[in-house]
Each structure stands twice: as structure tokens, then as C-alpha cells.
Design a protein around this motif. Sequence first.
Motif, PDB file in Angstrom:
ATOM      1  N   VAL A  80       0.836  -1.198   0.000  1.00 24.72           N
ATOM      2  CA  VAL A  80       0.000   0.000   0.000  1.00 24.72           C
ATOM      3  C   VAL A  80       0.876   1.254   0.000  1.00 24.72           C
ATOM      4  CG1 VAL A  80      -1.640   1.341   1.385  1.00 24.72           C
ATOM      5  CG2 VAL A  80      -2.004  -1.100   1.039  1.00 24.72           C
ATOM      6  N   ILE A  81       1.927   1.253   0.794  1.00 26.14           N
ATOM      7  CA  ILE A  81       2.830   2.408   0.837  1.00 26.14           C
ATOM      8  C   ILE A  81       3.490   2.615  -0.521  1.00 26.14           C
ATOM      9  CG2 ILE A  81       5.003   3.262   1.818  1.00 26.14           C
ATOM     10  CD1 ILE A  81       4.103   1.990   4.485  1.00 26.14           C
ATOM     11  N   SER A  82       3.930   1.555  -1.153  1.00 30.05           N
ATOM     12  CA  SER A  82       4.540   1.670  -2.487  1.00 30.05           C
ATOM     13  C   SER A  82       3.550   2.203  -3.507  1.00 30.05           C
ATOM     14  CB  SER A  82       5.067   0.312  -2.940  1.00 30.05           C
ATOM     15  OG  SER A  82       6.092  -0.119  -2.104  1.00 30.05           O
ATOM     16  N   PHE A  83       2.324   1.733  -3.430  1.00 28.16           N
ATOM     17  CA  PHE A  83       1.289   2.218  -4.343  1.00 28.16           C
ATOM     18  C   PHE A  83       1.035   3.705  -4.143  1.00 28.16           C
ATOM     19  CE2 PHE A  83      -3.193   3.187  -5.163  1.00 28.16           C
ATOM     20  CZ  PHE A  83      -3.235   2.935  -6.531  1.00 28.16           C
ATOM     21  N   ILE A  84       0.930   4.141  -2.896  1.00 26.19           N
ATOM     22  CA  ILE A  84       0.695   5.561  -2.600  1.00 26.19           C
ATOM     23  C   ILE A  84       1.870   6.407  -3.085  1.00 26.19           C
ATOM     24  CG2 ILE A  84       0.463   7.240  -0.711  1.00 26.19           C
ATOM     25  CD1 ILE A  84      -1.204   5.090   0.756  1.00 26.19           C
ATOM     26  N   ARG A  85       3.070   5.910  -2.921  1.00 25.14           N
ATOM     27  CA  ARG A  85       4.259   6.633  -3.391  1.00 25.14           C
ATOM     28  C   ARG A  85       4.210   6.817  -4.902  1.00 25.14           C
ATOM     29  NH1 ARG A  85      10.007   4.172  -4.338  1.00 25.14           N
ATOM     30  NH2 ARG A  85      11.159   6.052  -4.763  1.00 25.14           N
ATOM     31  N   GLU A  86       3.907   5.767  -5.633  1.00 24.99           N
ATOM     32  CA  GLU A  86       3.827   5.862  -7.090  1.00 24.99           C
ATOM     33  C   GLU A  86       2.700   6.787  -7.522  1.00 24.99           C
ATOM     34  OE1 GLU A  86       5.977   4.661  -9.322  1.00 24.99           O
ATOM     35  OE2 GLU A  86       7.172   3.926  -7.634  1.00 24.99           O
ATOM     36  N   LEU A  87       1.572   6.717  -6.844  1.00 22.47           N
ATOM     37  CA  LEU A  87       0.448   7.587  -7.158  1.00 22.47           C
ATOM     38  C   LEU A  87       0.807   9.051  -6.905  1.00 22.47           C
ATOM     39  CD1 LEU A  87      -2.519   7.697  -8.045  1.00 22.47           C
ATOM     40  CD2 LEU A  87      -3.137   7.526  -5.629  1.00 22.47           C
ATOM     41  N   ALA A  88       1.461   9.323  -5.775  1.00 19.75           N
ATOM     42  CA  ALA A  88       1.884  10.689  -5.470  1.00 19.75           C
ATOM     43  C   ALA A  88       2.881  11.186  -6.508  1.00 19.75           C
ATOM     44  CB  ALA A  88       2.499  10.749  -4.074  1.00 19.75           C
ATOM     45  N   TYR A  89       3.765  10.316  -6.946  1.00 14.40           N
ATOM     46  CA  TYR A  89       4.729  10.710  -7.982  1.00 14.40           C
ATOM     47  C   TYR A  89       4.004  11.105  -9.268  1.00 14.40           C
ATOM     48  CZ  TYR A  89       7.964  10.340 -11.806  1.00 14.40           C
ATOM     49  OH  TYR A  89       8.671  10.602 -12.939  1.00 14.40           O
ATOM     50  N   LEU A  90       3.017  10.321  -9.664  1.00 13.89           N
ATOM     51  CA  LEU A  90       2.291  10.625 -10.893  1.00 13.89           C
ATOM     52  C   LEU A  90       1.503  11.926 -10.774  1.00 13.89           C
ATOM     53  CD1 LEU A  90       0.977   7.114 -11.940  1.00 13.89           C
ATOM     54  CD2 LEU A  90       2.679   8.498 -13.114  1.00 13.89           C
ATOM     55  N   LEU A  91       0.927  12.174  -9.612  1.00 16.55           N
ATOM     56  CA  LEU A  91       0.104  13.367  -9.436  1.00 16.55           C
ATOM     57  C   LEU A  91       0.910  14.652  -9.290  1.00 16.55           C
ATOM     58  CD1 LEU A  91      -2.615  11.976  -7.004  1.00 16.55           C
ATOM     59  CD2 LEU A  91      -2.841  12.428  -9.449  1.00 16.55           C
ATOM     60  N   PHE A  92       2.077  14.556  -8.659  1.00 14.28           N
ATOM     61  CA  PHE A  92       2.829  15.758  -8.322  1.00 14.28           C
ATOM     62  C   PHE A  92       4.150  15.903  -9.060  1.00 14.28           C
ATOM     63  CE2 PHE A  92       0.347  14.736  -4.452  1.00 14.28           C
ATOM     64  CZ  PHE A  92      -0.531  15.798  -4.533  1.00 14.28           C
ATOM     65  N   ARG A  93       4.328  15.213 -10.155  1.00 20.51           N
ATOM     66  CA  ARG A  93       5.592  15.315 -10.886  1.00 20.51           C
ATOM     67  C   ARG A  93       5.684  16.652 -11.607  1.00 20.51           C
ATOM     68  NH1 ARG A  93       3.688  11.142 -15.349  1.00 20.51           N
ATOM     69  NH2 ARG A  93       2.616  12.648 -16.660  1.00 20.51           N
ATOM     70  N   TYR A  94       6.927  17.035 -11.895  1.00 15.07           N
ATOM     71  CA  TYR A  94       7.175  18.270 -12.616  1.00 15.07           C
ATOM     72  C   TYR A  94       6.863  18.061 -14.086  1.00 15.07           C
ATOM     73  CZ  TYR A  94       9.818  19.751  -8.536  1.00 15.07           C
ATOM     74  OH  TYR A  94      10.191  20.088  -7.279  1.00 15.07           O
ATOM     75  N   LYS A  95       6.355  19.085 -14.703  1.00 17.59           N
ATOM     76  CA  LYS A  95       6.046  18.996 -16.130  1.00 17.59           C
ATOM     77  C   LYS A  95       7.316  18.917 -16.970  1.00 17.59           C
ATOM     78  CE  LYS A  95       1.625  19.320 -15.724  1.00 17.59           C
ATOM     79  NZ  LYS A  95       0.922  18.127 -15.470  1.00 17.59           N
ATOM     80  N   ASN A  96       8.383  19.608 -16.528  1.00 17.81           N
ATOM     81  CA  ASN A  96       9.619  19.626 -17.312  1.00 17.81           C
ATOM     82  C   ASN A  96      10.617  18.577 -16.847  1.00 17.81           C
ATOM     83  OD1 ASN A  96      10.395  20.707 -14.903  1.00 17.81           O
ATOM     84  ND2 ASN A  96      11.324  22.548 -15.756  1.00 17.81           N
ATOM     85  N   ASP A  97      10.188  17.664 -15.989  1.00 13.77           N
ATOM     86  CA  ASP A  97      11.058  16.605 -15.470  1.00 13.77           C
ATOM     87  C   ASP A  97      12.361  17.169 -14.908  1.00 13.77           C
ATOM     88  OD1 ASP A  97       9.231  14.697 -16.031  1.00 13.77           O
ATOM     89  OD2 ASP A  97      10.154  14.073 -17.903  1.00 13.77           O
ATOM     90  N   GLY A  98      12.253  18.228 -14.112  1.00 13.99           N
ATOM     91  CA  GLY A  98      13.425  18.834 -13.490  1.00 13.99           C
ATOM     92  C   GLY A  98      14.057  17.917 -12.470  1.00 13.99           C
ATOM     93  N   SER A  99      15.204  18.294 -11.999  1.00 13.43           N
ATOM     94  CA  SER A  99      15.906  17.457 -11.034  1.00 13.43           C
ATOM     95  C   SER A  99      15.651  17.962  -9.615  1.00 13.43           C
ATOM     96  CB  SER A  99      17.400  17.451 -11.324  1.00 13.43           C
ATOM     97  OG  SER A  99      17.931  18.736 -11.169  1.00 13.43           O
ATOM     98  N   VAL A 100      15.898  17.073  -8.655  1.00 12.94           N
ATOM     99  CA  VAL A 100      15.737  17.390  -7.244  1.00 12.94           C
ATOM    100  C   VAL A 100      17.126  17.545  -6.642  1.00 12.94           C
ATOM    101  CG1 VAL A 100      14.917  16.522  -5.029  1.00 12.94           C
ATOM    102  CG2 VAL A 100      13.581  16.115  -7.089  1.00 12.94           C
ATOM    103  N   MET A 101      17.318  18.617  -5.883  1.00 14.83           N
ATOM    104  CA  MET A 101      18.615  18.855  -5.268  1.00 14.83           C
ATOM    105  C   MET A 101      18.389  19.217  -3.800  1.00 14.83           C
ATOM    106  SD  MET A 101      21.501  21.776  -6.200  1.00 14.83           S
ATOM    107  CE  MET A 101      20.542  22.251  -7.580  1.00 14.83           C
ATOM    108  N   PHE A 102      18.976  18.457  -2.899  1.00 10.54           N
ATOM    109  CA  PHE A 102      18.943  18.780  -1.481  1.00 10.54           C
ATOM    110  C   PHE A 102      20.296  19.368  -1.120  1.00 10.54           C
ATOM    111  CE2 PHE A 102      15.359  15.969  -1.373  1.00 10.54           C
ATOM    112  CZ  PHE A 102      14.567  16.490  -0.372  1.00 10.54           C
ATOM    113  N   ILE A 103      20.297  20.552  -0.541  1.00 11.79           N
ATOM    114  CA  ILE A 103      21.535  21.209  -0.138  1.00 11.79           C
ATOM    115  C   ILE A 103      21.597  21.180   1.381  1.00 11.79           C
ATOM    116  CG2 ILE A 103      22.881  23.329  -0.206  1.00 11.79           C
ATOM    117  CD1 ILE A 103      21.216  24.012  -2.753  1.00 11.79           C
ATOM    118  N   THR A 104      22.678  20.609   1.895  1.00  8.23           N
ATOM    119  CA  THR A 104      22.865  20.508   3.326  1.00  8.23           C
ATOM    120  C   THR A 104      24.108  21.316   3.707  1.00  8.23           C
ATOM    121  OG1 THR A 104      21.961  18.277   3.221  1.00  8.23           O
ATOM    122  CG2 THR A 104      23.104  18.885   5.235  1.00  8.23           C
TER     123      THR A 104
END
Length: 110
Positions: A17-41
Amino acid sequence: MNVVSAVLLVVFAVIGVISFIRELAYLLFRYKNDGSVMFITPIGKKCDDAELMLRSAAARVKWISRFKHDYVICLDCDMDDETKRICEKICEEYGFAKLMSKNEFIEMIK
């Protein structure tokens, strides 16, 4: 034996169920331009929890990452030698983590 089987079934069902929700959230909230994610620490001076900070950022990137250009940047804000060694080891461990100085980071975002 039936109790163990039932517990295992429930655990695997929850993981599914968690994996399904993760994939669903990815499909719903993905970037239109397929940009990259950067975490700065940013880490400076003597930082006792540098390892925790980097591993936490790496876990976040692994959780939401779908692209080859997603990564974690450990920003060297005048950290001491011991903290720097810890950050270098963790960056080696995770191929998508990079240790950068302030100047390198500024050059990268230009």
C-alpha cells in the motif's frame, strides 16, 4: 504458525500500500519539465550530526528520485577536518551525494 503467516501477510500488505501511494503521489505531483531534485545541506565548523543530516537528505532523495540528475550537496561552510572526512565518506557511499565548497556551488548555479 498461522499467526506468523498472518503477521507477515499484513506487513507485506502495508508495504504494498505504501509503495502504491508513493507511485500515485509521484504521478500526481511530478514536474512537467522533469526537473531534477537537489537537497543542499550546509555544514559548518564542528557538526556532531553531519552524518545524520547527510543520510537523511540521501534518504529523501532516494524516496522521491526518478531522474538521473537528482542529488544531495553537502555544502562546506568552513567545516573542520573531522567533519569533512565524515562528509567525504558518506558522499563516496552515496553516488549521488557531492561535497562542494561555497565557490564550487556558486559556479555550479551560474
